[in-house]
Design an enzyme around this catalytic site. Structure first.
Site, PDB file in Angstrom:
ATOM      1  N   LYS A 102      12.783   2.141  -2.482  1.00 23.76           N
ATOM      2  CA  LYS A 102      12.523   3.234  -1.525  1.00 23.76           C
ATOM      3  C   LYS A 102      13.740   4.129  -1.516  1.00 23.76           C
ATOM      4  O   LYS A 102      14.877   3.669  -1.645  1.00 23.76           O
ATOM      5  CB  LYS A 102      12.269   2.676  -0.123  1.00 23.76           C
ATOM      6  CG  LYS A 102      11.771   3.681   0.903  1.00 23.76           C
ATOM      7  CD  LYS A 102      10.319   4.097   0.739  1.00 23.76           C
ATOM      8  CE  LYS A 102       9.342   3.075   1.171  1.00 23.76           C
ATOM      9  NZ  LYS A 102       7.945   3.481   1.267  1.00 23.76           N
ATOM     10  N   ASP A 142       6.367   9.757   0.607  1.00 24.11           N
ATOM     11  CA  ASP A 142       6.469   8.903   1.796  1.00 24.11           C
ATOM     12  C   ASP A 142       6.589   9.865   2.980  1.00 24.11           C
ATOM     13  O   ASP A 142       6.307  11.057   2.848  1.00 24.11           O
ATOM     14  CB  ASP A 142       7.678   7.960   1.663  1.00 24.11           C
ATOM     15  CG  ASP A 142       7.589   6.741   2.584  1.00 24.11           C
ATOM     16  OD1 ASP A 142       6.917   5.766   2.218  1.00 24.11           O
ATOM     17  OD2 ASP A 142       8.186   6.774   3.672  1.00 24.11           O
TER      18      ASP A 142
HETATM   19  N1  GLU Z   1       5.160   5.549   0.127  1.00 23.69           N
HETATM   20  C1  GLU Z   1       3.986   4.810  -0.174  1.00 23.69           C
HETATM   21  C2  GLU Z   1       4.065   3.407   0.369  1.00 23.69           C
HETATM   22  O1  GLU Z   1       4.857   3.115   1.214  1.00 23.69           O
HETATM   23  C3  GLU Z   1       3.600   4.864  -1.632  1.00 23.69           C
HETATM   24  C4  GLU Z   1       4.488   4.198  -2.598  1.00 23.69           C
HETATM   25  C5  GLU Z   1       4.120   4.493  -4.052  1.00 23.69           C
HETATM   26  O2  GLU Z   1       3.026   4.960  -4.328  1.00 23.69           O
HETATM   27  O3  GLU Z   1       4.979   4.230  -4.886  1.00 23.69           O
HETATM   28  O4  GLU Z   1       3.293   2.565   0.012  1.00 23.69           O
END
Ligand code: GLU
Length: 432
Positions: A102, A142
């Site tokens: 993240k 996100d």
């Molecule tokens: N931000 C999204 C999550 O927390 C997507 C993550 C992604 O697709 O890599 O699942």
């Protein structure tokens, strides 16, 4: 209780149910790599502001690091570490060949103009260009970022590299290699899982009352799909508060945050319903509560007052570990984020496959395959929960941890590294 304390508590509890090597376990309590940068961004008035940016790579035993990029004033390295840890569990649970990561920038995105957000995103891409890669670390949207942000991120990465690598970023607009169905995927999986959980707990979704906190891409999609299934969505909210109508709201008529920012805040009683605070929404007497806004909203302070019969997490980390314990004691089932909102990363995986094969999928294929991954994850969690007689979250974390631990063992990562894990070799000046 911080997000990181919650994530670690969840890991500790999962480890009690899974046969996992001590060395692997202690590794999973910490991220594998953390990248930090001070990113200077030129404001429209010519001034330069330096923002704190981070990318936390938690684990890659099952595949390249994967996870979103958030722009939010509360972003910290610790929060990104918790979120990256949850991505490791999420990708394992829905069985897509990725690990967890993240990233974030500590900034209020609504205070930036479009041009400033673009400059920030391009600067972020340049800072972390060596850490990203379609086989290394694949970011996605996100909180506070969207498909447009991903288009800038991918474009800057490709400009620096000098070739096309669309699979380096997912969640892009379809016109530049994004997948159809990516934007609605997290909300869609929330509803698919809510449907299963309602049936399991004897709630008729077609007749249920639902409160949804958050009207961004996850909350708005979930509210509308729940309405389509016949549920009465009696309350929705965004950052500024919400509306409540015990007879049900016309959620299709309320624009999502991306369509009209703060539409729920600005919706007045004349549009139907009464104003309700975010705190009061969480305590409504409804069948299903979907916290789909930010983290840490269900805490030790309000868990006793939650009246919903079932909670399905749309946001990442809405329930602290302390609140989880209270809700468990009170017999309120909580279907965790890593299962419920995992549709986003599932369609991210489909996008990555489409980018690698240069072959777009139809919406039909995307939706069918999405359901397959999400329902298989649901079945695995349900079986584990029944076998272990534990909460949905403990079961989900145990399934995920056992898959991740198996990958570590199979790769031989459980042994202490004699010479250190080789880092990708790079000669000075070479592009990644
Ligand atoms: N931000 C999204 C999550 O927390 C997507 C993550 C992604 O697709 O890599 O699942």
């Amino acid at each position: 209780m911080s997000a990181l304390e919650t994530a670690r508590d969840q890991l500790r509890r999962a480890a009690e149910r899974v046969d996992v090597d001590e060395a692997t376990l202690s590794r999973l309590f910490e991220p594998e790599r953390v990248h930090r940068a001070a990113v200077p961004v030129e404001r429209d008035d010519g001034g330069v502001e330096t923002l704190t940016a981070v990318r936390v790579q938690h684990d890659d035993a099952r595949g390249p690091y994967k996870g979103g990029l958030r722009y939010h004033p509360d972003v910290t390295e610790a929060e990104c570490t918790a979120l990256a840890t949850w991505m490791t569990w999420k990708t394992a649970l829905v069985d897509v060949p990725f690990g967890g990561a993240k990233g974030g920038v500590r900034v209020a995105p609504e205070e930036l103009s479009d041009a400033e957000r673009e400059r920030l995103t391009r600067a972020y891409a340049r800072e972390f260009v060596r850490d990203f890669g379609r086989d290394r670390d694949v970011p996605a949207p996100d909180l506070g970022t969207d498909a447009e942000t991903m288009a800038w991120l991918a474009d800057e990465y490709e400009r620096v590299r000098g070739d096309h690598r669309p699979g380096v970023v997912t969640g892009k607009p379809p016109v530049v290699g994004g997948s159809v169905g990516r934007e609605s995927a997290p909300g869609r999986s929330v509803v698919a899982v809510a449907d299963e959980a309602c049936e399991y707990h004897g709630i008729d979704l077609a007749d249920a009352t639902v409160a949804v906190q958050g009207f961004g891409s996850v909350g708005a999609t979930a509210a509308r799909l729940l309405d389509d299934r016949g549920a009465d969505v009696v309350a929705v909210s965004d950052a500024g508060g919400g509306v409540h109508d015990p007879d049900g709201l016309d959620v299709h008529a309320v624009p999502a945050h991306a369509e009209t920012p703060n539409a729920v805040t600005d919706c007045d009683a004349a549009d139907g319903g009464d104003r309700i605070s975010n705190a009061a929404l969480l305590e409504l007497d409804v069948d299903v509560l979907v916290p789909a806004a930010v983290g840490d909203v269900l805490t030790a302070d309000n868990a006793e007052d939650v009246q919903a019969s079932l909670i399905v997490e749309g946001a990442n980390g809405p329930t602290t570990a302390a609140a989880d314990r209270v809700l468990e004691e009170r017999g309120v089932p909580v279907v965790p984020d890593v299962l419920a909102n995992a549709g986003g990363v599932v369609v991210s995986y489909f996008e990555w496959v489409q980018n690698r094969t240069r072959r777009p999928w139809t919406r039909e294929t995307v939706l069918e395959q999405l359901d397959g991954h999400v329902l298989a994850a649901w079945d695995a969690v349900r079986e584990r929960r029944e076998a272990a007689d534990c909460s949905w979250r403990d079961a989900a974390c145990a399934v995920a941890l056992s898959r991740v631990a198996r990958a570590h063992e199979t790769r031989g990562r459980t042994r202490p590294r004699a010479t250190g894990r080789p880092t990708p070799e790079r000669t000075p000046g070479e592009r990644p």
